[in-house]
Each structure stands twice: as structure tokens, then as C-alpha cells.
Design a protein around this motif. Sequence first.
Motif, PDB file in Angstrom:
ATOM      1  N   LEU A 150      12.374  35.100  52.655  1.00  0.00           N
ATOM      2  CA  LEU A 150      12.552  34.811  51.226  1.00  0.00           C
ATOM      3  C   LEU A 150      11.395  35.326  50.383  1.00  0.00           C
ATOM      4  CD1 LEU A 150      14.077  31.241  51.311  1.00  0.00           C
ATOM      5  CD2 LEU A 150      15.220  33.420  50.893  1.00  0.00           C
TER       6      LEU A 150
ATOM      7  N   ALA B 288      10.273  34.284  46.589  1.00  0.00           N
ATOM      8  CA  ALA B 288      11.350  33.638  45.812  1.00  0.00           C
ATOM      9  C   ALA B 288      11.085  32.132  45.728  1.00  0.00           C
ATOM     10  CB  ALA B 288      12.695  33.886  46.485  1.00  0.00           C
TER      11      ALA B 288
ATOM     12  N   VAL C 176      12.099  28.522  45.763  1.00  0.00           N
ATOM     13  CA  VAL C 176      13.279  27.801  46.256  1.00  0.00           C
ATOM     14  C   VAL C 176      13.430  26.497  45.480  1.00  0.00           C
ATOM     15  CG1 VAL C 176      14.295  26.669  48.258  1.00  0.00           C
ATOM     16  CG2 VAL C 176      13.062  28.828  48.544  1.00  0.00           C
TER      17      VAL C 176
ATOM     18  N   ILE D 202      20.582  28.562  49.889  1.00  0.00           N
ATOM     19  CA  ILE D 202      19.284  28.476  49.217  1.00  0.00           C
ATOM     20  C   ILE D 202      19.495  28.711  47.725  1.00  0.00           C
ATOM     21  CG2 ILE D 202      16.919  29.387  49.164  1.00  0.00           C
ATOM     22  CD1 ILE D 202      18.112  30.716  52.025  1.00  0.00           C
TER      23      ILE D 202
ATOM     24  N   MET E 185      17.941  29.478  44.139  1.00  0.00           N
ATOM     25  CA  MET E 185      16.720  30.125  43.619  1.00  0.00           C
ATOM     26  C   MET E 185      16.947  30.590  42.190  1.00  0.00           C
ATOM     27  SD  MET E 185      16.987  33.573  45.947  1.00  0.00           S
ATOM     28  CE  MET E 185      17.053  32.684  47.479  1.00  0.00           C
TER      29      MET E 185
ATOM     30  N   GLN F 252      16.195  36.371  41.443  1.00  0.00           N
ATOM     31  CA  GLN F 252      15.702  36.512  42.823  1.00  0.00           C
ATOM     32  C   GLN F 252      16.839  36.754  43.821  1.00  0.00           C
ATOM     33  OE1 GLN F 252      12.745  36.675  44.031  1.00  0.00           O
ATOM     34  NE2 GLN F 252      11.508  36.175  42.236  1.00  0.00           N
TER      35      GLN F 252
ATOM     36  N   ALA G 102      16.441  38.826  47.306  1.00  0.00           N
ATOM     37  CA  ALA G 102      16.468  37.940  48.489  1.00  0.00           C
ATOM     38  C   ALA G 102      17.574  38.376  49.447  1.00  0.00           C
ATOM     39  CB  ALA G 102      16.681  36.491  48.052  1.00  0.00           C
TER      40      ALA G 102
ATOM     41  N   LEU H 128      16.850  39.436  53.224  1.00  0.00           N
ATOM     42  CA  LEU H 128      17.515  38.713  54.318  1.00  0.00           C
ATOM     43  C   LEU H 128      18.339  39.678  55.168  1.00  0.00           C
ATOM     44  CD1 LEU H 128      18.580  35.552  52.330  1.00  0.00           C
ATOM     45  CD2 LEU H 128      17.306  35.499  54.479  1.00  0.00           C
TER      46      LEU H 128
END
Length: 455
Positions: free
Chosen positions: A410, A413, A415, A429, A431, A435, A439, A443
Motif C-alpha cells: 500500500l 496510501a 488507510v 481497504i 483509502m 490513492q 494502490a 498491489l
Amino acid sequence: MIVLKFGGTSVADAEAIARTARIVASRIGKGPIVVVSALAGVTNSLIGIAEQAAKGHLIGALRAVEDLRERHLTQAEALLGDGAACAETSAELSAMIDELAHLAEALATLGDLTPRSLDAISSLGEKMSSLLCVAAFVQQGLPAVHVDACEVMITDATYGRAEPDAEAIAMACRSSVAPLVREGKIPVMGGFIASAKGTGVTTTLGRGGSDYSASLFGAAVRADAIEIWTDVDGMLTADPRVVPDARLIQQIAFDEASELASFGAKVLHPNTIAPAVRLGIPVYVLNSRRPEGTGTKITFEAPKRAVTAIAGKTSVTLIKVGSTRMLLTEGFLRALFEIFERHRTSVDVVATSEVSVSLTIDEASQLESIVGDLRALGDVSVERNRGVVAVVGGAIAEGGVSMARALGALGDARVHMLSLSATRINLTIVMDDEQVKPAMQRLHAAFFGNESVLS
Ligand code: ADP
Ligand code: ASP
Ligand code: MG
């Protein structure tokens, strides 16, 4: 019987419709039922026309109406030549465009756009595309017949996102769709459009709803398969518009596909899976530009992977309710969720702590009234411009290694919320909006950096 659904890009113009006809011809032995979307971009134009007209900008709206007439008639001519078939189809298309012009004039006079009148207008895209496709299929020698989807897809009267009545749909399909297939004909229907039980007034299933139409029809006739034909090779490990090197997933479990669709994988409408899963009907996602591809098969028996794909969505609203007094006391959560139910807003991601409940919603049109009611329960704060990233995989929660890798990817970013679904296949998640894309990219690189095509 099988249901074939063709999205907007698969019926965008004469060339695409001709390609679609060839795909239908290749399935002829399987008893195809065809569901089509509006020509690419037409639903957006129709909604634009309705909004413009209701604001009183009638001249601009009517100009856009004529653009749609021109587009449909040009494609009809390209597909049907200039004989009687073309004249007949063009007259029917033109009559629908005239109806659109009248509706726009009425909206300009009234100055008010209700969900009901918006459905009357936005449904015209599928009404026109289904007529055009039937004529084109017949021209190509296919035994296609038009079935008015509004007579088969029966819903409640929630305009804009109507709730289907599975029993009424099954009855209508049994009496007016399945017999056609048994006679060797190919029924062709518009997706997305429906009508309210009792009144027959036109409703729609919500944006992207043609996929849902296909699975509802598939369930109603107990089809052997549902094929969703679109503009990508299948379900990919991420949206290729965000992650250009996303890879094809050849097989995926129903529940994983469903989670991905709900968390932003637009390739499938989130409701598509449920009717198919109840009857175990496999759903395939295929590329109409590359029909020889294997596509993605969505079934019960798919390989269990740590991570199957990444999805993401933006414009999510995060609501936090804090209360030291009442939180988590008996009945508190019930009272809280009842408020969302009352305002017909579905809650997406939820997390609770000792002193607060955080949750997200996608659809914020009722936000003001929801917040008003929530204030009776505690302090309420609202954060707009949030986004959600979902890391979906059958074994994501096993061992902790994958979760550690996901959280590690992440980067910076921020959270706002974290949730692991009860089925343990979706790490979600929340955010900041901006982001989400980076992200997803990080990922994807973390999980699929060096892998080949997924089996
Ligand atoms: P259609 O008009 O055929 O219904 P959509 O535009 O609704 O097509 O859906 C196809 C699009 O979905 C693709 O072009 C792609 O950008 C997007 N998409 C988002 N997530 C995924 C994913 N995981 N796999 C494949 N496509 C995805
Ligand atoms: N034409 C509708 C839309 O654009 C439905 C669909 O394409 O699935 O939302
Ligand atoms: Mg779609």
C-alpha cells in the motif's frame, strides 16, 4: 439453451453487429437467446438529453436527438442495404427517435426530471439496438425474432434500479421465449429494460444492467450457460484501463467474481452472479473482437489462489458514527442499519470498534436524510471522496503472508478502514480517492509481477 449477452461495444456499429451475428451463428446448435445493450455510448447520450431538456436547453437536446437518429439510421443502412428491410427498420427506429424528441419537449416544458421519465428515455437505447440487431441477424440468414424485453423482464416500480420479480420473469420466459427456441428461432431482446408489474410502465435495472438481464433470463429458462460478450478477453487480474498488463483469469469461483464485480470490476454488473449461482449455471466472459479466445469461466469448481484479482472503485462515501453511550449495546446496530434500509441505500464495507461504527456507501443521493436520522444515535461524520480497493482470492486469509504482502504494497496510501469479508476471500481497504489507482497498480505488481496466465 444458452444466453448470449452483447455489451455496447459489441453492437457499437455495423461492423461490430456483423461480428456479433457470426458469434450467434456459431452457437446456433445450442439454442441461443440473445440479449443486447444499447449501441456504445447511447445510454449516456440519452441521459444527457433528458438532463439537458429538463434544464430547459431544448435546442441542444434536440440536436443530440438528431445525432442519435443519424447514427442509428446510418448503421441500419450499412447493415441492411436500401431494400424493404432497411426501410421498415429505419421507420421503426425513426418512430422511437420521434418519441424521444416528444419526451424531451415535454421535459423542457415541465422542467422536472423524475426517475420514471428518465427510465422512459434511457430505455430507448436497448429498444433501438434490439430492433437493429434482429434485422441485421435476419439479413445474415439467422432465424432471429424480436421479443419485447419489457413484456418478459417484470420488476417492481423502483425506477432507475428496479427489483426483478423472478417468478413473473420465469413465467413470461416459459410462455414466450422458450417456445421460440424450441421452434428453432433465436429470440433477441434488449437488456437493462423492464416494466413494472401491474402497470406495465417502463423501468430499468440500473447502469450496466444488461448483464443482469442476461443472468435473469438464463435462470428463468434454466440455461446451460450464460455468455457475456464484451471488449476484453475475460475477467482480468485488474481493470486493464488501470493496470495495462492485467492478465486473463481462465477460471474463477462465483463468489470471487461476485466480490470483484461489487468492488469495481465493471466487466460484470454486481447482480449478475446471483441468479446463475442459485442454479449452478456457468457464466463465461468473452471478447467479441476475439471470439476464438477461451475467455473466463465462472463456476463453483475454480482453483483456490491466494489472490485472484484486484478491483477498485472511487467516489465512495465513508460515514462514521461514534457514541460512547450506546455503541454496541443491544439493538444499536439494528437501529443503525434500519436507517439505511429505510432510505434504500445499501451499505458496502463495515468496521466496528468499541466507540464507533464506520461504513461506506456508493450511492449518496439520500445522504442528507440518512445523516439526519443517524444523529439520533451518536456523533456522525461524513468523508466524501473516498475509494475502496479489494484484494480478492480464495486463500487470501490463509497464513497471513498474502495479507502482509498486500498491506506492504500500500506504500504511503492513508488507510481509513480495513475489512476482511466473512467468507475470507476479500480484503477491503478504504483509502483516499486519488490513492485507488496507484494502490491497485502496486498491489497488482506485488501479486502478479512475474506470473504467467492464471489457470
Ligand atoms: P460492456 O459494454 O460489454 O458491458 P463494460 O464497459 O461494461 O462492457 O465492461 C467492460 C470493461 O470492464 C472493460 O473494458 C474493462 O475496462 C472493465 N473492467 C474493470 N475491471 C475489469 C476486470 N477485472 N477484468 C476485465 N475488465 C474489467
Ligand atoms: N446500456 C445500459 C448502460 O449503458 C446497460 C448496459 O449497457 O448494460 O448502462
Ligand atoms: Mg457492462
